[in-house]
Design a protein around this motif. Structure first.
Motif, PDB file in Angstrom:
ATOM      1  N   GLN A 293       0.818  -1.208   0.000  1.00 22.12           N
ATOM      2  CA  GLN A 293       0.000   0.000   0.000  1.00 22.12           C
ATOM      3  C   GLN A 293       0.853   1.260   0.000  1.00 22.12           C
ATOM      4  O   GLN A 293       0.573   2.214  -0.715  1.00 22.12           O
ATOM      5  CB  GLN A 293      -0.934   0.022   1.224  1.00 22.12           C
ATOM      6  N   ARG A 294       1.920   1.257   0.811  1.00 23.09           N
ATOM      7  CA  ARG A 294       2.741   2.461   0.898  1.00 23.09           C
ATOM      8  C   ARG A 294       3.414   2.765  -0.431  1.00 23.09           C
ATOM      9  O   ARG A 294       3.446   3.918  -0.880  1.00 23.09           O
ATOM     10  CB  ARG A 294       3.805   2.303   1.977  1.00 23.09           C
ATOM     11  N   GLU A 295       3.939   1.718  -1.101  1.00 21.32           N
ATOM     12  CA  GLU A 295       4.580   1.948  -2.397  1.00 21.32           C
ATOM     13  C   GLU A 295       3.579   2.489  -3.418  1.00 21.32           C
ATOM     14  O   GLU A 295       3.905   3.388  -4.206  1.00 21.32           O
ATOM     15  CB  GLU A 295       5.195   0.645  -2.917  1.00 21.32           C
ATOM     16  N   VAL A 296       2.353   1.929  -3.396  1.00 19.18           N
ATOM     17  CA  VAL A 296       1.329   2.408  -4.331  1.00 19.18           C
ATOM     18  C   VAL A 296       0.981   3.863  -4.029  1.00 19.18           C
ATOM     19  O   VAL A 296       0.842   4.691  -4.946  1.00 19.18           O
ATOM     20  CB  VAL A 296       0.072   1.521  -4.250  1.00 19.18           C
ATOM     21  N   GLU A 297       0.831   4.177  -2.733  1.00 18.37           N
ATOM     22  CA  GLU A 297       0.510   5.558  -2.361  1.00 18.37           C
ATOM     23  C   GLU A 297       1.641   6.512  -2.736  1.00 18.37           C
ATOM     24  O   GLU A 297       1.391   7.644  -3.178  1.00 18.37           O
ATOM     25  CB  GLU A 297       0.235   5.628  -0.858  1.00 18.37           C
ATOM     26  N   GLU A 298       2.896   6.067  -2.548  1.00 19.36           N
ATOM     27  CA  GLU A 298       4.026   6.917  -2.915  1.00 19.36           C
ATOM     28  C   GLU A 298       4.073   7.146  -4.429  1.00 19.36           C
ATOM     29  O   GLU A 298       4.349   8.259  -4.889  1.00 19.36           O
ATOM     30  CB  GLU A 298       5.330   6.285  -2.436  1.00 19.36           C
ATOM     31  N   GLU A 299       3.798   6.084  -5.196  1.00 17.11           N
ATOM     32  CA  GLU A 299       3.789   6.221  -6.657  1.00 17.11           C
ATOM     33  C   GLU A 299       2.656   7.154  -7.091  1.00 17.11           C
ATOM     34  O   GLU A 299       2.843   8.012  -7.970  1.00 17.11           O
ATOM     35  CB  GLU A 299       3.614   4.846  -7.303  1.00 17.11           C
ATOM     36  N   PHE A 300       1.499   6.989  -6.449  1.00 13.71           N
ATOM     37  CA  PHE A 300       0.386   7.890  -6.758  1.00 13.71           C
ATOM     38  C   PHE A 300       0.740   9.330  -6.400  1.00 13.71           C
ATOM     39  O   PHE A 300       0.476  10.258  -7.172  1.00 13.71           O
ATOM     40  CB  PHE A 300      -0.870   7.457  -5.991  1.00 13.71           C
ATOM     41  N   GLY A 301       1.354   9.510  -5.228  1.00 10.74           N
ATOM     42  CA  GLY A 301       1.739  10.850  -4.809  1.00 10.74           C
ATOM     43  C   GLY A 301       2.725  11.497  -5.769  1.00 10.74           C
ATOM     44  O   GLY A 301       2.622  12.692  -6.080  1.00 10.74           O
ATOM     45  N   ARG A 302       3.685  10.680  -6.265  1.00  5.82           N
ATOM     46  CA  ARG A 302       4.684  11.224  -7.196  1.00  5.82           C
ATOM     47  C   ARG A 302       4.031  11.652  -8.496  1.00  5.82           C
ATOM     48  O   ARG A 302       4.276  12.757  -8.993  1.00  5.82           O
ATOM     49  CB  ARG A 302       5.767  10.178  -7.461  1.00  5.82           C
ATOM     50  N   ARG A 303       3.195  10.795  -9.048  1.00  4.53           N
ATOM     51  CA  ARG A 303       2.538  11.132 -10.314  1.00  4.53           C
ATOM     52  C   ARG A 303       1.526  12.262 -10.124  1.00  4.53           C
ATOM     53  O   ARG A 303       1.366  13.114 -10.999  1.00  4.53           O
ATOM     54  CB  ARG A 303       1.850   9.894 -10.892  1.00  4.53           C
ATOM     55  N   ASN A 304       0.846  12.258  -8.986  1.00  8.92           N
ATOM     56  CA  ASN A 304      -0.099  13.331  -8.711  1.00  8.92           C
ATOM     57  C   ASN A 304       0.628  14.672  -8.590  1.00  8.92           C
ATOM     58  O   ASN A 304       0.131  15.710  -9.034  1.00  8.92           O
ATOM     59  CB  ASN A 304      -0.868  13.031  -7.424  1.00  8.92           C
ATOM     60  N   GLN A 305       1.832  14.638  -7.994  1.00  9.12           N
ATOM     61  CA  GLN A 305       2.620  15.858  -7.885  1.00  9.12           C
ATOM     62  C   GLN A 305       3.069  16.357  -9.258  1.00  9.12           C
ATOM     63  O   GLN A 305       3.056  17.567  -9.531  1.00  9.12           O
ATOM     64  CB  GLN A 305       3.850  15.599  -6.992  1.00  9.12           C
ATOM     65  N   GLU A 306       3.447  15.406 -10.135  1.00 12.47           N
ATOM     66  CA  GLU A 306       3.821  15.794 -11.498  1.00 12.47           C
ATOM     67  C   GLU A 306       2.640  16.440 -12.226  1.00 12.47           C
ATOM     68  O   GLU A 306       2.791  17.445 -12.930  1.00 12.47           O
ATOM     69  CB  GLU A 306       4.296  14.556 -12.274  1.00 12.47           C
ATOM     70  N   LEU A 307       1.451  15.848 -12.043  1.00  8.49           N
ATOM     71  CA  LEU A 307       0.256  16.412 -12.670  1.00  8.49           C
ATOM     72  C   LEU A 307      -0.062  17.791 -12.097  1.00  8.49           C
ATOM     73  O   LEU A 307      -0.441  18.714 -12.824  1.00  8.49           O
ATOM     74  CB  LEU A 307      -0.932  15.466 -12.474  1.00  8.49           C
ATOM     75  N   TYR A 308       0.129  17.923 -10.773  1.00  7.71           N
ATOM     76  CA  TYR A 308      -0.130  19.222 -10.137  1.00  7.71           C
ATOM     77  C   TYR A 308       0.804  20.296 -10.692  1.00  7.71           C
ATOM     78  O   TYR A 308       0.366  21.400 -11.024  1.00  7.71           O
ATOM     79  CB  TYR A 308       0.068  19.093  -8.622  1.00  7.71           C
ATOM     80  N   LYS A 309       2.097  19.960 -10.796  1.00  7.61           N
ATOM     81  CA  LYS A 309       3.057  20.946 -11.299  1.00  7.61           C
ATOM     82  C   LYS A 309       2.744  21.345 -12.738  1.00  7.61           C
ATOM     83  O   LYS A 309       2.765  22.527 -13.079  1.00  7.61           O
ATOM     84  CB  LYS A 309       4.476  20.379 -11.214  1.00  7.61           C
ATOM     85  N   ALA A 310       2.464  20.337 -13.572  1.00  2.83           N
ATOM     86  CA  ALA A 310       2.169  20.639 -14.978  1.00  2.83           C
ATOM     87  C   ALA A 310       0.872  21.435 -15.101  1.00  2.83           C
ATOM     88  O   ALA A 310       0.797  22.417 -15.840  1.00  2.83           O
ATOM     89  CB  ALA A 310       2.082  19.343 -15.787  1.00  2.83           C
ATOM     90  N   GLY A 311      -0.174  21.007 -14.365  1.00  2.00           N
ATOM     91  CA  GLY A 311      -1.451  21.701 -14.441  1.00  2.00           C
ATOM     92  C   GLY A 311      -1.374  23.108 -13.881  1.00  2.00           C
ATOM     93  O   GLY A 311      -1.908  24.056 -14.470  1.00  2.00           O
ATOM     94  N   PHE A 312      -0.689  23.257 -12.735  1.00  2.00           N
ATOM     95  CA  PHE A 312      -0.566  24.587 -12.135  1.00  2.00           C
ATOM     96  C   PHE A 312       0.220  25.528 -13.049  1.00  2.00           C
ATOM     97  O   PHE A 312      -0.171  26.672 -13.277  1.00  2.00           O
ATOM     98  CB  PHE A 312       0.142  24.483 -10.781  1.00  2.00           C
ATOM     99  N   GLY A 313       1.337  25.014 -13.602  1.00  2.00           N
ATOM    100  CA  GLY A 313       2.148  25.855 -14.474  1.00  2.00           C
ATOM    101  C   GLY A 313       1.391  26.278 -15.723  1.00  2.00           C
ATOM    102  O   GLY A 313       1.426  27.445 -16.120  1.00  2.00           O
ATOM    103  N   ALA A 314       0.666  25.326 -16.334  1.00  2.00           N
ATOM    104  CA  ALA A 314      -0.069  25.642 -17.557  1.00  2.00           C
ATOM    105  C   ALA A 314      -1.172  26.658 -17.288  1.00  2.00           C
ATOM    106  O   ALA A 314      -1.326  27.641 -18.008  1.00  2.00           O
ATOM    107  CB  ALA A 314      -0.649  24.363 -18.156  1.00  2.00           C
ATOM    108  N   GLN A 315      -1.944  26.426 -16.225  1.00  2.00           N
ATOM    109  CA  GLN A 315      -3.054  27.334 -15.931  1.00  2.00           C
ATOM    110  C   GLN A 315      -2.564  28.696 -15.453  1.00  2.00           C
ATOM    111  O   GLN A 315      -3.155  29.731 -15.789  1.00  2.00           O
ATOM    112  CB  GLN A 315      -3.967  26.709 -14.871  1.00  2.00           C
ATOM    113  N   PHE A 316      -1.477  28.697 -14.670  1.00  2.00           N
ATOM    114  CA  PHE A 316      -0.975  29.965 -14.162  1.00  2.00           C
ATOM    115  C   PHE A 316      -0.440  30.845 -15.291  1.00  2.00           C
ATOM    116  O   PHE A 316      -0.774  32.023 -15.401  1.00  2.00           O
ATOM    117  CB  PHE A 316       0.128  29.722 -13.131  1.00  2.00           C
TER     118      PHE A 316
END
Length: 655
Positions: A293-316
């Motif tokens: 579970q922890r590895e899956v959550e960490e992988e999700f967190g990493r990809r979610n962070q990448e999506l956040y950075k890309a989405g925030f940068g594009a929209q900003f």
């Protein structure tokens, strides 16, 4: 039985949720790593609108009428302002004199500035506000705006229909494309990534076209119409207003280039996150069992962070366009108000015209701001369109030939010098020769990775050969349509193929026109009928896509019943009894024997006890047949088959 129905018996429904995982593994693929040319992708997207060009032309005409009526409104409304002001001024002057006399009197009193301003006004000394004339003007303006709204509403309705028909066409092409893609494409793409392109990206393209087409069209028409009216009223002020255009273009271009790559990365990250989520939820039990579970959550967190950075940068970055354009518009408004006021004071313009021009300046900068604000939506939509186009441009299966199989299939299958590899640098099958006679049961055994499943996949034409040929009753299977080959083959794999629906529906998928009696007969023959009656709703019990409300063995029995109902000419069993208990397996062996009777059958098995009665046993190692014969012959030879047999029944083989 029709070819169509038989093909469906051997292919899992698209909505069933599982996919084949070939040797390449479920890679994420490389699509979307960088944005393609924005202009080329946009032009290609626009080309999809060509079938709707008549409707778009009609919408354009309605837009012209709507904009023409709306831009005339401020000019007419300025007439009402002039009437009110002229009446207010005229009412304060003595009657019985002319306008010229009143102006001369002001000059004589030393009010030259006031006299200059009144020269541009149409007033009558001693006459107050003509409310009837003002009312007529207001009614005309109101009628213009109402009719303009009607044209705009009709335009929106037509454009909405054109966009939805275009998206329908794109979805249809994508669906047809998925049917033409080879299995190797799905081996290299994560399922969630493909689903994201088919759902999220197409939906984003739809929203982009929906939001931008109407607004961009109206904005461009408004800019043209307003410019005409501004030049009509005052060319000088119109030239001042035009200074906004190059500033808007520069701002949009500079910011747009920076946001384009970020929007492409945003949708790429969305696809990767969807792939990770889909895989985690599909393998939820596996994750729990191994405590990952922890590895899956960490992988999700990493990809979610990448999506956040890309989405925030594009929209900003793209979001900066709107406040910058508001600033430019306000500066333009101030300049026009100052210059217009000076011209009113000098008597070269009426106050009504200045009021109308200020309204036009707002109408002029607003569509420019709208166009600029649409840039981020357009960038996002084109980035999604690029991902959809990548799927549409993927290499397809080889074209379908015109040949045909004999009407009556005896079942003679031959491999003649077959070469095959999943990747060019790793040969798997080399110069394989094999003949299965009609009615024979051919068992294929060997260690994991020897090429057993690959062999039957080649018969089904899931992959194309690198060399040699495979014939069915002397006809090269590559010379006939894939549907013709697959319609003659029934397939039961180790991985169960079930879709969301009742047990009856899942079994009937083998032959859609089967009667209830035939479904029950197939169920009894494959021992499905035994456990169905223990379920609350019997054959109407609904199975979810994962089949979590029936056991693994019961799911396998249902797939075997489906193949039994299809009544194919050629049968392929790939570890078909691996999920059932020993007692049920013995019963299924009898059912399989009845099912195989008179048919050529290929049976892949690891439990050698299940294939003792096979007419021909092939032992494969590293893509080659190292031994062949019947059970007793191979035991007497004491070769590879003997070692496999001893490892199962006489204890482990020492290293």
């Amino acid at each position: 039985m029709s070819d169509t129905i038989k093909v469906k018996a051997n292919k899992r429904p698209k909505y069933a949720g599982q996919r084949h995982r070939g040797p390449g593994g479920p890679g994420l693929g490389g699509s979307g790593e960088k944005a393609a040319n924005f202009g080329v992708s946009l032009k290609r997207l626009v080309r999809y609108l060509r079938p709707q060009r008549n409707w778009i032309v009609a919408a354009l005409c309605l837009g012209v009428l709507s904009v023409a009526l709306s831009v005339v409104g401020p000019k007419i409304l300025g007439r009402a302002t002039n009437l009110l002001l002229a009446g207010a001024i005229g009412g304060q002057m003595p009657s019985g004199i002319t306008k010229e006399q009143a102006i001369d009197a002001l000059i004589a009193q030393g009010n030259g500035d006031m006299a200059d301003m009144l020269r541009s006004m149409d007033f009558t000394p001693g006459q107050g506000i003509d409310f009837h004339a003002v009312g007529v003007v207001l009614i005309v303006v109101l009628a213009l705006y109402v009719v303009s709204f009607g044209f705009s509403y009709a335009q929106g309705w037509i454009l909405n229909g054109a966009v939805q028909k275009t998206i329908f066409q794109i979805r249809q092409r994508v669906s047809e494309k998925l049917d033409r893609l080879p299995l190797s494409y799905f081996d290299k793409q994560a399922r969630g990534e493909v689903l994201s392109r088919v759902t999220n990206d197409i939906d984003n393209v739809s929203q982009t076209l929906q939001q931008t087409m109407s607004q961009l069209l109206n904005s461009l028409l408004t800019v043209i119409g307003v410019l005409v009216m501004m030049f009509w009223i005052s060319p000088t002020l119109a030239l001042i207003a035009l200074l906004t255009v190059p500033i808007a273009m520069i701002v949009t271009t500079v910011i747009g280039k920076r946001s384009q790559k970020l929007f492409a990365q945003n949708w790429k990250s969305t696809g990767e996150l969807n792939a990770q989520i889909e895989e985690a939820f599909t393998g939820h039990s596996l994750v729990k069992v191994f405590g990952r579970q922890r590895e899956v959550e960490e992988e999700f967190g990493r990809r979610n962070q990448e999506l956040y950075k890309a989405g925030f940068g594009a929209q900003f970055i793209s979001g900066i366009i709107m406040p910058v354009m508001f600033l430019v518009g306000n500066l333009n408004y101030v300049v026009i108000a100052v210059v217009g006021g000076l011209r009113v004071a000098s008597g070269t313009m009426s106050i009504g015209d200045v009021q109308a021009f200020i309204q036009y300046s707002r109408q002029f900068t607003q569509p420019l701001t709208t166009v600029a604000s649409m840039a981020n939506i357009l960038q996002s939509g084109v980035a999604s369109a690029e991902r959809v186009f990548e799927l549409l441009d993927a290499d397809e299966m080889s074209s379908e030939p015109e040949g045909h199989l004999p009407k009556e299939i005896a079942g003679r299958v031959s491999f003649e010098g077959v070469d095959f590899s999943y990747t060019p640098d790793r040969p798997l099958i080399r110069n394989l020769n094999l003949t299965a006679q009609p009615g024979q049961t051919v068992a294929i055994v060997g260690p994991t990775g020897a090429g057993k499943t690959t062999l039957v996949n080649l018969i089904m034409r899931f992959y194309d050969l690198n060399g040699g040929r495979i014939t069915m009753d002397g006809v090269d299977v590559a010379s006939v349509p894939r549907s013709a080959v697959r319609s003659e083959v029934g397939m039961v794999l180790q991985d169960t193929w079930l879709f969301g629906g009742t047990i009856r529906d899942n079994i009937a998928y083998g032959r859609l026109d089967a009667t209830d009696e035939e479904i029950v007969a197939a169920s009894k023959a494959t021992f499905v009928d035994r456990f169905v009656h223990s379920l609350p709703d019997g054959y109407d019990t609904v199975i979810d896509e994962e089949g979590s409300n029936v056991s693994a063995g019961e799911k396998q029995l249902i797939t075997i019943a489906r193949a039994f109902l299809a009544d194919p000419s050629l049968l392929i069993l790939d570890e078909a009894t691996s999920s059932v208990d020993t007692r049920t397996e013995l019963l299924l062996q009898k059912a399989m024997a009845a099912l195989r009777a008179g048919r050529t059958s290929f049976v892949i098995a690891h439990r050698l006890s299940t294939i003792r009665d096979a007419d021909l046993i092939l032992v494969m190692e590293e893509g080659s047949i190292v031994e062949q014969g019947n059970h007793q012959q191979l035991l007497d030879a004491k070769g590879a088959y003997y070692n496999l047999y001893q490892s199962q029944f006489a204890g482990a083989i020492e290293d």
